[in-house]
Write a protein that holds these residues in place. Structure first.
Motif, short mmCIF file in Angstrom:
data_model
loop_
_atom_site.label_atom_id
_atom_site.label_comp_id
_atom_site.label_asym_id
_atom_site.label_seq_id
_atom_site.Cartn_x
_atom_site.Cartn_y
_atom_site.Cartn_z
N ASP A 10 -1.41 121.77 64.13
CA ASP A 10 0.10 122.26 63.83
C ASP A 10 0.90 121.11 64.11
O ASP A 10 1.94 121.31 64.90
N LEU A 11 0.60 119.92 63.49
CA LEU A 11 1.63 118.79 63.63
C LEU A 11 3.13 119.34 62.97
O LEU A 11 4.00 118.69 63.36
N HIS A 12 2.80 119.86 61.86
CA HIS A 12 4.13 120.31 61.16
C HIS A 12 4.94 118.96 60.84
O HIS A 12 6.16 119.08 61.28
N LEU A 13 4.39 117.96 60.07
CA LEU A 13 4.98 116.65 60.20
C LEU A 13 6.20 116.87 59.12
O LEU A 13 6.14 117.56 58.11
N ARG A 36 6.59 110.99 65.95
CA ARG A 36 6.35 110.51 67.16
C ARG A 36 5.10 110.84 67.98
O ARG A 36 4.34 110.48 68.71
N ALA A 37 4.89 112.41 67.75
CA ALA A 37 3.85 112.91 68.71
C ALA A 37 2.64 112.57 68.00
O ALA A 37 1.68 112.53 68.76
N LEU A 38 2.46 112.69 66.70
CA LEU A 38 1.27 112.00 66.15
C LEU A 38 0.94 110.68 66.75
O LEU A 38 -0.29 110.34 66.92
N LEU A 73 0.74 109.93 57.88
CA LEU A 73 -0.36 110.34 58.13
C LEU A 73 -1.64 109.35 58.01
O LEU A 73 -2.40 108.93 58.93
N ARG A 74 -1.62 108.72 56.95
CA ARG A 74 -2.56 107.64 56.31
C ARG A 74 -2.37 106.29 57.38
O ARG A 74 -3.32 105.75 57.85
N ARG A 75 -1.11 106.04 57.72
CA ARG A 75 -1.15 104.86 58.67
C ARG A 75 -1.50 104.99 59.76
O ARG A 75 -2.27 104.42 60.43
#
Length: 417
Positions: A10-13, A36-38, A73-75
């Motif tokens: 549940d990142l909800h980017l 930042r959380a990711l 996300l890819r980075r």
């Protein structure tokens, strides 16, 4: 066999935080917080030298994920790829497979599970560490129990990666509903779940474990406290788990007691003290809902039209200027008027009569039951039952006390208006 993995969900980017009453740099901190959380999850994986990362759905806030969110996300997963760490992903109701345009690929070390059940092996130096099974939502609404498609295939440590509602958790759509007994019947060791934003664990009868890590970044005042992911260490078939906070902006609901506070200056100082005590300095920001409680002389002044809103505006400006900055989500008045109950008894009048009648009812169960059976209350109870509302069959005497106090308070407010 010894290895570690991180379980997040549940990142909800790219959550827009449109309802946040912040501007400029403070608003930016909120809008950057999911990213930042990711990044901090990836930092944890690298620091702990984990074997793999599990992401249990709702990586994106909306089905039509933004280019920015996909690039981030890819980075971040690329950082794991460069370190030789794999990632496993399932998609949930916020980011179903139908929303993927396919125009941006992920590193080859990332396994995205499709709409059908699949199993993948995790290997290190030619040795098989464990097996990971998963399935993604093909579209937004999935009403089937997807866990029924999972199955144990070997004696290896086995993980089920799933976005689901275990046990009908309230506050979340009942997508991919499953039960503890159903999960247990599949024979897996660890269920890495997503969908429910509150951290929890369920020990299954057969010894397996179902875990919700919660979302890694709170997004509103109903998602208070630390938010993060779970670090799992597996050794000789046993598991150790540690919750690791990764949020950068934290939400709080705090109470400010009015009892004994006689001035607005004193209330402002107390509110600031309450916020400072609760808000960790190492974070990048905080958001708080303040609720005034208790009885105090300021209640009457704050009940005047516009008074609470003016106090809220002053507090919002004060808190935004501290370090780290604090967003005042709202200021709410749950306080009560300051009443001298003994003086009311001496003075007599309607208030005294009301309180005495209440005490008489409390001491007389027959009279209390008779009141409960009065035509108006009885017919109300019958209507509520027809609507499916649970209705108590017997009254509670504390309700009479509370009702009498509220009535006296209302009279007091009218007299002071």
């Amino acid at each position: 066999m010894h290895f570690k993995f991180v379980h997040a969900a549940d990142l909800h980017l790219d959550t827009p935080f449109r309802g946040v009453a912040a501007h400029g740099p403070l608003l930016t901190r909120f809008q950057e917080s999911t990213f930042r959380a990711l990044s901090r999850i990836i930092d944890l994986c690298l620091r702990e030298r984990v074997a793999f990362l599990l992401l249990a759905g709702d990586l994106f806030e909306v089905k039509d994920r933004s280019v920015r969110a996909r690039l981030v996300l890819r980075r971040e997963l690329g950082r794991l790829h460069d370190a030789g760490i794999g990632s496993f992903i399932v998609h949930g109701n916020h980011d179903p497979l139908s929303g993927d345009t396919g125009t941006l690929g992920l590193p080859s070390s990332v396994k995205v599970f499709g709409p059908d059940w699949e199993e993948a092996e995790v290997r290190r130096e030619g040795l098989r560490l464990c097996r990971v099974q998963g399935i993604s939502y093909p579209d937004v609404e999935v009403r089937d129990d997807l866990s029924a498609r999972f199955r144990r295939t070997s004696n290896d440590f086995s993980v089920g990666l799933l976005h689901a509602n275990l046990g009908g958790a309230e506050g979340h759509a009942n997508y991919a509903p499953c039960t503890p007994s159903g999960l247990d019947s599949r024979g897996l060791d660890y269920w890495a779940l997503g969908h429910v934003h509150t951290r929890s664990e369920v020990v299954l009868p057969g010894g397996g474990l179902a875990v919700y890590p919660g979302n890694p970044q709170g997004r509103h005042v109903l998602e208070t406290g630390e938010r993060g992911c779970v670090l799992v260490e597996v050794e000789d078939g046993g598991m150790r788990r540690r919750f690791v906070p990764v949020d950068t902006v934290r939400w709080h609901r705090l109470e400010v007691p009015l009892t004994g506070v006689g001035t607005l200056d004193g209330l402002l100082a107390l509110a600031s003290e309450v916020v400072e005590a609760a808000c960790a300095r190492e974070l990048e920001g905080h958001a708080v809902r303040l609720v005034l409680t208790g009885r105090g002389p300021l209640h009457r002044e704050l009940s005047r039209p516009g008074a609470l809103a003016q106090l809220e505006a002053d507090l919002r400006a004060r808190l935004a200027a501290v370090h780290p900055p604090v967003l005042l989500e709202s200021l709410r008045d749950g306080s009560r008027p300051e009443l001298d109950w003994e003086a009311l008894q001496v003075e007599g009048g309607f208030a005294r009569t009301l309180l005495e009648e209440a005490r008489t009812l409390e001491a007389d169960p027959v009279a209390l039951a008779r009141l409960w059976e009065e035509e108006a209350l009885g017919s109300l109870g019958q209507r509520l039952k027809r609507l499916g509302v649970d209705v108590l069959e017997a009254p509670r005497k504390e309700w009479v006390t509370r009702a009498s106090q509220l009535s006296v308070e209302a009279l007091h407010e009218e007299e002071g208006a």
